[in-house]
Design a protein around this motif. Structure first.
Motif, short mmCIF file in Angstrom:
data_model
loop_
_atom_site.label_atom_id
_atom_site.label_comp_id
_atom_site.label_asym_id
_atom_site.label_seq_id
_atom_site.Cartn_x
_atom_site.Cartn_y
_atom_site.Cartn_z
N PRO A 173 17.50 2.12 -1.87
CA PRO A 173 16.69 1.00 -1.37
C PRO A 173 15.52 1.45 -0.52
N ALA A 174 15.42 2.75 -0.22
CA ALA A 174 14.37 3.23 0.68
C ALA A 174 12.99 3.25 0.03
N TYR A 175 12.94 3.24 -1.31
CA TYR A 175 11.67 3.43 -2.01
C TYR A 175 10.99 2.11 -2.38
N GLN A 176 9.68 2.10 -2.18
CA GLN A 176 8.82 1.04 -2.72
C GLN A 176 7.56 1.70 -3.27
N PRO A 177 6.95 1.12 -4.31
CA PRO A 177 5.75 1.73 -4.88
C PRO A 177 4.50 1.38 -4.09
N LEU A 178 3.57 2.30 -4.05
CA LEU A 178 2.24 2.06 -3.50
C LEU A 178 1.26 2.11 -4.66
N HIS A 179 0.77 0.96 -5.04
CA HIS A 179 -0.11 0.86 -6.21
C HIS A 179 -1.57 0.92 -5.77
N TYR A 180 -2.39 1.64 -6.54
CA TYR A 180 -3.80 1.80 -6.20
C TYR A 180 -4.68 1.26 -7.32
N THR A 181 -5.79 0.65 -6.94
CA THR A 181 -6.74 0.13 -7.92
C THR A 181 -7.88 1.12 -8.13
N HIS A 182 -8.61 0.92 -9.22
CA HIS A 182 -9.78 1.76 -9.47
C HIS A 182 -10.79 1.61 -8.34
N ALA A 183 -10.93 0.39 -7.82
CA ALA A 183 -11.89 0.15 -6.74
C ALA A 183 -11.50 0.92 -5.49
N GLN A 184 -10.23 0.93 -5.15
CA GLN A 184 -9.77 1.68 -3.98
C GLN A 184 -10.10 3.16 -4.11
N MET A 185 -9.91 3.71 -5.30
CA MET A 185 -10.11 5.14 -5.52
C MET A 185 -11.54 5.48 -5.92
N MET A 186 -12.40 4.45 -5.99
CA MET A 186 -13.82 4.64 -6.33
C MET A 186 -13.99 5.32 -7.68
N GLY A 187 -13.14 4.93 -8.65
CA GLY A 187 -13.26 5.49 -9.99
C GLY A 187 -11.97 5.29 -10.75
N TYR A 188 -11.95 5.72 -12.01
CA TYR A 188 -10.80 5.57 -12.89
C TYR A 188 -9.61 6.31 -12.30
N PHE A 189 -8.46 5.63 -12.17
CA PHE A 189 -7.32 6.22 -11.49
C PHE A 189 -6.03 5.70 -12.11
#
Length: 390
Positions: A173-189
């Protein structure tokens, strides 16, 4: 012979040398890690794929499996074949021995073959695995059917550890995902999510022989989930098993080279080139920009003690970015002054225990690590921050 012909001849010779070296490495790996029983290449396996009961087979989740067993004597050889969906890491008596699987597809689902005799002993032993499914956040390159784990003993002597209902399991139960968008990463990710891990909910020591797994449930399986090699007739599931055809991945300790800037904490002179512990006081915000000096792919490893409730963020980037007023972009990757850190990251919340190791499930790509620490009512001791290159 003209210049183009000479270049082609040299290129072909170089490719031939590389191919021969690659084949030699594969055979050397096979010699080190043991054989494959020929029957396992064409007939259904005795082991079955296992899952955690009442867990979604397709959504995000991190799971642990354990098998405790007794040996009358330390064996000279103990060959197993192991794989998982999406991915797995395998431990024997607390030591990591292999992770995978090698990339493939459902028609060529890879398994690793390893001889775990060096890690075994007479008496009580435990084989433990962490298996995860990134679900809707999975990397673009990830092929999957559903969450599951499979381990097969090579011969009758090793089949005491075949996966089945004698294995125990739990969802972490300790894990949760951290999702990132292309905008956050300033490019295709699209490499997949980061890890958010709550140390207070983590089953510390789950891979060790002395861990108490009495509260864990029985692994789930059924007749449709028997391991099935690609060469078998009428396989009962979608994983068509084939051996790994490349060597196991390299893992080499790697230390960061320099601190480029810091605030909120006093750092020892040797950090990070060598292990040098330091303390972040209670109720403090600290930030440290670390430079590897070159781009690397590695598992970052952070070891901390105390600091219950402290939130630690590890960010990763190839370069810092110029501010928008200067039209953004990376510019000279060696320069950090006047630049902003933009990168993906992991989050770990300390539970206050001693020498807690945070290591993400998957390797990270970085030159720079942005370490942010926010302590609560207790000081946090950072014992070490290092990498394991792969």
């Amino acid at each position: 012979m003209n210049r183009i012909q000479r270049y082609r001849s040299i290129s072909f010779f170089a490719l031939l040398v590389m191919a021969v070296a690659g084949m030699a490495a594969v055979f050397a790996q096979s010699d080190r890690n043991g054989r494959i029983n020929p029957e396992l290449l064409t007939k259904s396996w005795s082991a079955s794929w296992i899952t955690v009961p009442d867990a979604s087979p397709f959504d995000y989740g991190v799971y642990h499996f354990r098998r405790t067993f007794e040996l009358q004597a330390k064996p000279s050889s103990f060959v197993i074949h192991v794989t998982g969906d999406n991915r797995y890491q395998l431990f024997v008596n607390g030591k990591q021995v292999v992770w995978g699987p090698a990339r493939g597809d459902l028609n060529h689902w890879r398994y690793e073959t390893v001889d775990i005799a060096p890690q075994l002993k007479s008496g009580k032993n435990v084989i433990a695995a962490v298996v995860w499914n990134f679900g809707q956040y999975a990397p673009e390159s990830q092929v999957t059917d559903r969450t599951a784990f499979l381990l097969q003993g090579d011969t009758a002597a090793e089949r005491v550890v075949d996966t089945g209902t004698r294995w125990k399991c739990m969802r972490n139960p300790a894990y949760q995902p951290l999702h990132y968008t292309h905008a956050q990463m300033m490019g295709y990710f699209v490499p997949g999510p980061g890890d958010r891990v709550d140390g207070a909910s983590y089953p510390w020591g789950w891979q060790e022989p002395e861990f108490d797994d009495a509260s864990w449930g029985e692994a789930q399986t059924d007749g449709r989930w028997r391991g099935s090699p690609r060469g078998a007739r009428d396989g009962p599931n979608r994983w068509m098993l084939v051996p790994r055809n490349i060597p196991l991945m390299e893992e080499t300790p790697e230390r960061l080279a320099a601190v480029r800037r810091s605030s909120g904490v006093s750092l020892p002179a040797g950090f990070p080139e060598k292990q040098s512990a330091f303390t972040v006081p209670a109720n403090t915000r600290a930030r440290i920009l670390l430079d590897q000096s070159h781009l690397t792919t590695a598992f970052p490893e952070l070891i901390v003690s105390g600091g219950r409730g402290s939130v630690i963020e590890l960010g990763y980037a190839e370069s810092l970015f110029l501010p928008p007023a200067q039209r953004g972009g990376k510019g000279n990757r060696n320069e950090v002054e006047g630049k902003e850190f933009v990168g993906y990251y992991d989050l770990f919340t300390a539970d206050g225990g001693s020498r807690r190791l945070f290591r993400p499930l998957w390797w990270r790509t970085y030159r720079y690590i942005d370490l942010k620490i926010e302590t609560k009512g207790e000081p946090l001791v950072v014992e070490d921050l290092r990498g394991v290159y792969t």
